[in-house]
Design a protein around this motif. Structure first.
Motif, PDB file in Angstrom:
ATOM      1  N   CYS A  16       4.118  18.551  20.074  1.00  0.00           N
ATOM      2  CA  CYS A  16       4.313  17.112  19.881  1.00  0.00           C
ATOM      3  C   CYS A  16       5.548  16.934  19.007  1.00  0.00           C
ATOM      4  CB  CYS A  16       3.066  16.446  19.291  1.00  0.00           C
ATOM      5  SG  CYS A  16       2.579  17.073  17.675  1.00  0.00           S
ATOM      6  N   LEU A  17       5.692  15.786  18.390  1.00  0.00           N
ATOM      7  CA  LEU A  17       6.906  15.528  17.613  1.00  0.00           C
ATOM      8  C   LEU A  17       6.836  16.202  16.235  1.00  0.00           C
ATOM      9  CD1 LEU A  17       9.593  14.025  17.289  1.00  0.00           C
ATOM     10  CD2 LEU A  17       8.288  11.980  16.660  1.00  0.00           C
ATOM     11  N   GLY A  18       5.763  15.939  15.493  1.00  0.00           N
ATOM     12  CA  GLY A  18       5.692  16.408  14.109  1.00  0.00           C
ATOM     13  C   GLY A  18       4.851  17.653  13.892  1.00  0.00           C
ATOM     14  N   ASN A  19       4.016  18.016  14.881  1.00  0.00           N
ATOM     15  CA  ASN A  19       3.056  19.126  14.769  1.00  0.00           C
ATOM     16  C   ASN A  19       2.069  18.918  13.624  1.00  0.00           C
ATOM     17  OD1 ASN A  19       3.099  22.755  14.220  1.00  0.00           O
ATOM     18  ND2 ASN A  19       1.815  21.585  15.599  1.00  0.00           N
ATOM     19  N   ILE A  20       1.755  17.649  13.327  1.00  0.00           N
ATOM     20  CA  ILE A  20       0.717  17.401  12.307  1.00  0.00           C
ATOM     21  C   ILE A  20      -0.400  16.487  12.822  1.00  0.00           C
ATOM     22  CG2 ILE A  20       2.125  17.845  10.253  1.00  0.00           C
ATOM     23  CD1 ILE A  20       2.435  14.759  10.004  1.00  0.00           C
ATOM     24  N   CYS A  21      -0.253  15.887  13.998  1.00  0.00           N
ATOM     25  CA  CYS A  21      -1.322  15.008  14.516  1.00  0.00           C
ATOM     26  C   CYS A  21      -1.855  15.509  15.864  1.00  0.00           C
ATOM     27  CB  CYS A  21      -0.824  13.569  14.671  1.00  0.00           C
ATOM     28  SG  CYS A  21      -0.227  12.837  13.129  1.00  0.00           S
ATOM     29  N   ARG A  22      -1.068  15.327  16.913  1.00  0.00           N
ATOM     30  CA  ARG A  22      -1.599  15.589  18.262  1.00  0.00           C
ATOM     31  C   ARG A  22      -1.691  17.059  18.620  1.00  0.00           C
ATOM     32  NH1 ARG A  22       2.726  11.944  21.068  1.00  0.00           N
ATOM     33  NH2 ARG A  22       3.826  12.707  19.236  1.00  0.00           N
TER      34      ARG A  22
ATOM     35  N   TRP B 127      10.423  18.217  10.332  1.00  0.00           N
ATOM     36  CA  TRP B 127      10.230  17.557   9.032  1.00  0.00           C
ATOM     37  C   TRP B 127       8.979  18.015   8.305  1.00  0.00           C
ATOM     38  CZ3 TRP B 127      10.044  14.568  13.612  1.00  0.00           C
ATOM     39  CH2 TRP B 127      11.295  14.110  14.036  1.00  0.00           C
ATOM     40  N   HIS B 128       7.956  18.433   9.043  1.00  0.00           N
ATOM     41  CA  HIS B 128       6.670  18.744   8.406  1.00  0.00           C
ATOM     42  C   HIS B 128       6.386  20.243   8.351  1.00  0.00           C
ATOM     43  CE1 HIS B 128       5.512  14.547   8.069  1.00  0.00           C
ATOM     44  NE2 HIS B 128       6.030  14.381   9.269  1.00  0.00           N
TER      45      HIS B 128
ATOM     46  N   ASP C 285       1.309   8.726  20.364  1.00  0.00           N
ATOM     47  CA  ASP C 285       1.564   9.085  18.972  1.00  0.00           C
ATOM     48  C   ASP C 285       0.722   8.205  18.037  1.00  0.00           C
ATOM     49  OD1 ASP C 285       2.582   9.632  16.491  1.00  0.00           O
ATOM     50  OD2 ASP C 285       4.686   9.394  17.067  1.00  0.00           O
ATOM     51  N   PRO C 286      -0.186   8.789  17.241  1.00  0.00           N
ATOM     52  CA  PRO C 286      -1.060   7.981  16.377  1.00  0.00           C
ATOM     53  C   PRO C 286      -0.504   7.769  14.968  1.00  0.00           C
ATOM     54  CG  PRO C 286      -1.745  10.250  16.257  1.00  0.00           C
ATOM     55  CD  PRO C 286      -0.509  10.221  17.142  1.00  0.00           C
ATOM     56  N   TYR C 287       0.684   8.346  14.685  1.00  0.00           N
ATOM     57  CA  TYR C 287       1.132   8.481  13.295  1.00  0.00           C
ATOM     58  C   TYR C 287       1.205   7.148  12.561  1.00  0.00           C
ATOM     59  CZ  TYR C 287       3.839  10.408   9.382  1.00  0.00           C
ATOM     60  OH  TYR C 287       4.270  10.805   8.145  1.00  0.00           O
ATOM     61  N   TYR C 288       1.685   6.107  13.247  1.00  0.00           N
ATOM     62  CA  TYR C 288       1.816   4.800  12.584  1.00  0.00           C
ATOM     63  C   TYR C 288       0.653   3.884  12.912  1.00  0.00           C
ATOM     64  CZ  TYR C 288       6.448   6.493  11.522  1.00  0.00           C
ATOM     65  OH  TYR C 288       7.495   7.260  11.056  1.00  0.00           O
TER      66      TYR C 288
END
Ligand code: 4NP
Length: 153
Positions: free
Chosen positions: A8-14, A45-46, A124-127
């Motif tokens: 995914c984008l950040g590798n911290i949620c999905r 970033w993460h 994307d659930p981040y926001y």
């Protein structure tokens, strides 16, 4: 298919949610030793961070522990180390195709399409709020179940 990388984008949620669920369903099917599973982000970033606490909480409600996972960025060697690399959304898939080295041997696809035959993204659930994290968990749960069933067949 011996290895799968969730992206995914950040590798911290999905993608950590998908990784954790896949590990659980593979273990339940007795396939944990046969299939290597990992996750990564197109962004860095993460790097080194555990999953988002909302993702950890959504998974914990269903007995899936994500707390030991740590984020990393996709690297060139992933494209030869993994048989299948799946993006959670179409942007992830486009980014993967763009950064794939010429000598890439991995198949690149969209996770819900590979698992469920659905041309659909994991949003994307981040926001978003906690419900978005529950929705990510449910989608990835259905997908991982179906994928492991196909592997066992
Ligand atoms: P993920 O969610 O791609 O599912 O891990 C995100 C995490 C972090 C950011 C964006 C999406 N971010 O912009 O930092």
């Amino acid at each position: 298919m011996r290895s799968i990388l969730f992206v995914c984008l950040g590798n911290i949620c999905r993608s950590p949610t998908a990784e954790g669920l896949m590990r659980n369903h593979l273990a339940a099917a007795g396939l944990a030793d046969r299939i290597r599973v990992d996750s990564a982000g197109t962004g860095g970033w993460h790097t080194g961070d555990p999953p988002d606490r909302r993702a950890i909480a959504a998974a914990r409600k269903h007995g899936v522990d994500l707390s030991q996972l740590r984020a990393r960025q996709v690297r060139k060697t992933d494209f030869s180390d993994f048989d299948l690399i799946v993006g959670m959304d179409l942007q992830n898939v486009a980014d993967l195709r763009r950064i794939a080295p010429k000598e890439s041997t991995a198949r690149i696809g969209l996770w819900l399409e590979e698992a469920l035959g659905l041309a659909r993204e994991v949003p994307d659930p981040y926001y978003e709020d906690n419900r978005a994290f529950d929705a990510v968990f449910d989608l990835c749960d259905r997908a991982a179940r179906a994928f492991v069933e196909k592997l066992s067949a």
